[in-house]
Design a protein around this motif. Sequence first.
Motif, PDB file in Angstrom:
ATOM      1  N   ARG A  95       0.867  -1.120   0.140  1.00 60.13           N
ATOM      2  CA  ARG A  95       0.111  -0.113  -0.124  1.00 60.13           C
ATOM      3  C   ARG A  95       0.829   1.309  -0.119  1.00 60.13           C
ATOM      4  N   GLN A  96       2.090   1.227   0.424  1.00 61.33           N
ATOM      5  CA  GLN A  96       2.805   2.263   0.488  1.00 61.33           C
ATOM      6  C   GLN A  96       3.719   2.537  -0.971  1.00 61.33           C
ATOM      7  N   LEU A  97       3.436   1.755  -1.883  1.00 66.02           N
ATOM      8  CA  LEU A  97       3.902   1.867  -3.429  1.00 66.02           C
ATOM      9  C   LEU A  97       2.947   2.702  -3.969  1.00 66.02           C
ATOM     10  N   PRO A  98       3.765   3.254  -5.074  1.00 64.60           N
ATOM     11  CA  PRO A  98       2.507   4.164  -5.890  1.00 64.60           C
ATOM     12  C   PRO A  98       1.779   3.084  -6.517  1.00 64.60           C
ATOM     13  N   GLU A  99       0.462   3.224  -7.178  1.00 67.17           N
ATOM     14  CA  GLU A  99      -0.627   2.329  -7.284  1.00 67.17           C
ATOM     15  C   GLU A  99       0.037   1.667  -8.481  1.00 67.17           C
ATOM     16  N   GLU A 100       0.614   2.145  -9.605  1.00 71.27           N
ATOM     17  CA  GLU A 100       1.216   1.576 -10.569  1.00 71.27           C
ATOM     18  C   GLU A 100       2.159   0.502 -10.654  1.00 71.27           C
ATOM     19  N   GLN A 101       3.132   0.955  -9.342  1.00 70.81           N
ATOM     20  CA  GLN A 101       4.092  -0.168  -8.921  1.00 70.81           C
ATOM     21  C   GLN A 101       3.226  -1.412  -8.337  1.00 70.81           C
ATOM     22  N   ARG A 102       2.387  -0.771  -7.494  1.00 66.57           N
ATOM     23  CA  ARG A 102       1.818  -2.020  -6.799  1.00 66.57           C
ATOM     24  C   ARG A 102       1.095  -2.951  -7.680  1.00 66.57           C
ATOM     25  N   ARG A 103       0.493  -2.302  -8.679  1.00 69.43           N
ATOM     26  CA  ARG A 103      -0.469  -3.426  -9.409  1.00 69.43           C
ATOM     27  C   ARG A 103       0.650  -4.181 -10.473  1.00 69.43           C
ATOM     28  N   ALA A 104       1.778  -3.497 -10.740  1.00 66.96           N
ATOM     29  CA  ALA A 104       2.441  -4.390 -11.664  1.00 66.96           C
ATOM     30  C   ALA A 104       3.007  -5.471 -10.661  1.00 66.96           C
ATOM     31  N   ILE A 105       3.400  -5.146  -9.319  1.00 64.80           N
ATOM     32  CA  ILE A 105       4.015  -6.301  -8.440  1.00 64.80           C
ATOM     33  C   ILE A 105       2.960  -7.399  -8.340  1.00 64.80           C
ATOM     34  N   ALA A 157       1.812  -6.280 -19.105  1.00 61.74           N
ATOM     35  CA  ALA A 157       1.975  -4.959 -19.971  1.00 61.74           C
ATOM     36  C   ALA A 157       0.559  -4.776 -20.663  1.00 61.74           C
ATOM     37  N   ASP A 158      -0.102  -5.978 -21.280  1.00 62.96           N
ATOM     38  CA  ASP A 158      -1.227  -6.196 -21.861  1.00 62.96           C
ATOM     39  C   ASP A 158      -2.436  -5.617 -20.809  1.00 62.96           C
ATOM     40  N   GLU A 159      -2.151  -6.147 -19.548  1.00 62.15           N
ATOM     41  CA  GLU A 159      -3.613  -5.746 -18.664  1.00 62.15           C
ATOM     42  C   GLU A 159      -3.543  -4.339 -18.304  1.00 62.15           C
ATOM     43  N   VAL A 160      -2.205  -3.847 -17.996  1.00 56.61           N
ATOM     44  CA  VAL A 160      -2.456  -2.465 -17.455  1.00 56.61           C
ATOM     45  C   VAL A 160      -2.309  -1.497 -18.569  1.00 56.61           C
ATOM     46  N   GLY A 161      -2.042  -1.994 -19.706  1.00 52.64           N
ATOM     47  CA  GLY A 161      -2.241  -0.844 -20.806  1.00 52.64           C
ATOM     48  C   GLY A 161      -0.957  -0.138 -20.945  1.00 52.64           C
ATOM     49  N   ALA A 179      10.276  -1.275 -15.631  1.00 51.42           N
ATOM     50  CA  ALA A 179      10.865  -0.399 -14.591  1.00 51.42           C
ATOM     51  C   ALA A 179      10.008  -0.157 -13.279  1.00 51.42           C
ATOM     52  N   ARG A 180       8.695  -0.443 -13.449  1.00 50.42           N
ATOM     53  CA  ARG A 180       7.867  -0.395 -12.419  1.00 50.42           C
ATOM     54  C   ARG A 180       8.225  -1.594 -11.594  1.00 50.42           C
ATOM     55  N   LEU A 181       8.447  -2.721 -12.083  1.00 52.24           N
ATOM     56  CA  LEU A 181       8.574  -3.941 -11.290  1.00 52.24           C
ATOM     57  C   LEU A 181      10.025  -3.590 -10.503  1.00 52.24           C
ATOM     58  N   SER A 182      11.132  -2.978 -11.263  1.00 52.79           N
ATOM     59  CA  SER A 182      12.191  -2.850 -10.647  1.00 52.79           C
ATOM     60  C   SER A 182      12.290  -1.852  -9.581  1.00 52.79           C
ATOM     61  N   ARG A 183      11.457  -0.715  -9.643  1.00 52.37           N
ATOM     62  CA  ARG A 183      11.312   0.211  -8.715  1.00 52.37           C
ATOM     63  C   ARG A 183      10.511  -0.443  -7.589  1.00 52.37           C
ATOM     64  N   GLY A 184       9.461  -1.036  -7.677  1.00 57.10           N
ATOM     65  CA  GLY A 184       8.460  -1.486  -6.786  1.00 57.10           C
ATOM     66  C   GLY A 184       9.435  -2.499  -5.940  1.00 57.10           C
ATOM     67  N   ARG A 185      10.096  -3.582  -6.623  1.00 61.88           N
ATOM     68  CA  ARG A 185      10.699  -4.408  -5.880  1.00 61.88           C
ATOM     69  C   ARG A 185      11.867  -3.727  -4.856  1.00 61.88           C
ATOM     70  N   ALA A 186      12.762  -2.548  -5.361  1.00 64.16           N
ATOM     71  CA  ALA A 186      13.486  -2.240  -4.463  1.00 64.16           C
ATOM     72  C   ALA A 186      12.995  -1.411  -3.329  1.00 64.16           C
ATOM     73  N   ALA A 187      11.637  -0.971  -3.513  1.00 65.89           N
ATOM     74  CA  ALA A 187      10.794  -0.201  -2.404  1.00 65.89           C
ATOM     75  C   ALA A 187      10.496  -1.041  -1.421  1.00 65.89           C
ATOM     76  N   LEU A 188       9.686  -2.218  -2.143  1.00 65.54           N
ATOM     77  CA  LEU A 188       9.304  -3.333  -1.212  1.00 65.54           C
ATOM     78  C   LEU A 188      10.569  -3.892  -0.217  1.00 65.54           C
ATOM     79  N   ALA A 189      11.879  -4.108  -0.929  1.00 67.18           N
ATOM     80  CA  ALA A 189      13.015  -4.728  -0.216  1.00 67.18           C
ATOM     81  C   ALA A 189      12.976  -3.841   1.003  1.00 67.18           C
ATOM     82  N   THR A 190      13.077  -2.510   0.703  1.00 63.84           N
ATOM     83  CA  THR A 190      13.244  -1.456   2.063  1.00 63.84           C
ATOM     84  C   THR A 190      12.252  -1.641   2.887  1.00 63.84           C
ATOM     85  N   LEU A 191      11.154  -1.756   2.467  1.00 65.33           N
ATOM     86  CA  LEU A 191       9.818  -1.719   3.627  1.00 65.33           C
ATOM     87  C   LEU A 191       9.923  -2.984   4.171  1.00 65.33           C
TER      88      LEU A 191
END
Lengths: 175, 489
Positions: free
Chosen positions: A106-116, A130-134, A142-154
């Motif tokens: 929930r602390q991730l931006p919505e786009e990163q969260r959804r991709a993760i 990519a198809d599902e989120v358009g 990029a969203r997955l990479s940033r999201g994973r990095a943020a989650l790793a910290t969290l």
Amino acid sequence: MNEAEFDEFYAASYRRLTGQVYAMIGNLDEAQECVQEAFVRAWAHRRKLDRADHPEAWVRVTAHRIAVSRWRRVTLSRRSPDRAVSPPTSAPEVDETHVALVTALRQLPEEQRRAIVLHHIADLPVRAVADEVGAPEGTVKARLSRGRAALATLLSDDVLPGVRPGRPEGGTSHA
Amino acid sequence: MPEPTDPFSHYDPEVPMPLSAADIRRRGDRLRRRNAGLAIAGGVAVIALVATPLAVLTGGDDTDALQPVAPPTSAVDPTDPRPTSGPAPSEPAPADLVTAIPDDFPLAAGLPETNSESGEPTDLVRGGQTTDFPLCQDAGFDPVTPSALTDLASVSYLAPEDGRQRLLTVWEDVDGAAAALADVRDTLGGCDPSGARYVEETSSYGPESVVFAVQYSAFGDFSQGDELAVGLTIIEAFQVRNALYLSRYDNEGGSDPEGRAAGVQRSAEQSDPAVAAMYDVFSGEGDTGPSEDDGTSTPQAQAQAQAALLALEDLPDRERLGAWAQAPDDSTTWACGPADLFTGLDAQASSAVRYAASGADDDGGPAIARLRTAVLQFSPEDDNAERAYDALQDNLAFCAEDEPDVEALAMGGFLEGIGDDASFGAFTYAAPEICTDCDAVWFDRMAVARIGDRVVVVSYAEVGGPLQPTGLDPVLRDVLSRAVDLAGS
């Protein structure tokens, strides 16, 4: 899709989809209602479902759209969400691990969260995400990479619940 | 530090299943019945498209050509007040229908008492022929209706640069008046004489009405531009149950959209006493017509909805397109969904406008871009605006399912930062008006947004084929944003 096929589809995928939407929106009660509403619409428009390449994805996207729409309405009007599908249910106790994960998501931006969620929980390949989120595949990566990095910290043991990445509290260090 | 994927591998929350599959199906059946009711409440309308297999279309569905369903009519002399010899109406006419025009009906209200040239009094004249009222050039109003005309009255005033004519017709039943109104719309919409241009304007009277502005060229055509248009005629038609009122106002001006709008406004103001009287006489018990101006009455709401519509200057400037112009309001040009898309939504008022543009190098050629937009006004006392938004959003998501020749490119999605809620869909369908042996396809973006108690709908389409024209998504976003700004102001 006849009644028996739909019932089987519902039984097989409802819990899985609810878990995925719960991870996306962070509220299990709301996730249940949105997924149920999505299945209601799926039956009402089952010819559309028959033509969909991935019926489960169709329901998940619909549930997510319903969830976002209901969240907006609550946020903007400060009214209670419409409980048209079923009366509020009391969700069972959720595993503590899941709570930590959903709280972190929930602390991730919505786009990163959804991709993760789509890639790591729904097990979709990047192209399917990519198809599902358009969005283009590169953007999803990029969203997955940033999201994973943020989650790793969290999710690291050194970070207290509720502390956002980049703002350590009381001298706590983290990787 | 734990791998971020660790929690995912064991993510499997315990989730109860409150509703059974049977419950889900029951609710789905109710939803389907409700949506079907919305689709047919306004009558049957079928979009006729001929499918052309195109590489750009997704899916491999076979398609069927659909033909429009024509309403049943019979060739009955509308000027003959005797009972019809044609097919009987499907339902008995309500007993409270008024089939005669009262002697004191204020058909001449607002007109000078005597004709300027002849000195004759401007009085209501009974009888005569519907063909005495010119519609397309000199061709008179000659509708084909399923039921008989029961009464007719007219009034005319003639002065230099100022001609006004009004006709009130009363029919045996509502179907007759509705068919007559449809005849007016079809005749004016198809009128294309040399030296004159018939343009449908937005009517402030609601769906059971039509307004056309007629421009006349000083040079026999409009190749020199609109600024050389001389003279302006406004033709109105307005139905209340089994009565149909027509008005024709010949005047000056009309060389630009502002001039036409002013002419429409003048004509509406002059017709107002007769329109009010139509409600008093023909609307039946419990329907007192427009209420006093309190900001929430239908005509007021209608005017507000109309004022919130996109204007020409709000339309996108695209290099591949020529100038935008207002086009006749064709109800089939929504990307997807029933023709009466707004029926059953409980709007206080709705107003719509349509624009079209030819190619930049093909002035006067077929339109390759079109935009249709509508504003729906709802009461602030209930949540009908939200319900309407939900219903229209559902239409975007599922309408292509019921239209075999319309393909949904994607499930669409939300549009962030526009209004209180906004979502869109993307569709394609054949463009036989461009060519029938080529890959011409309409790429249509349709969006709906809610801002407070108003709902805005926009359908923006350009012809392409087989590739989609670039930039459609940002164009839709810009147009919808502007439409929402206008609606929210």
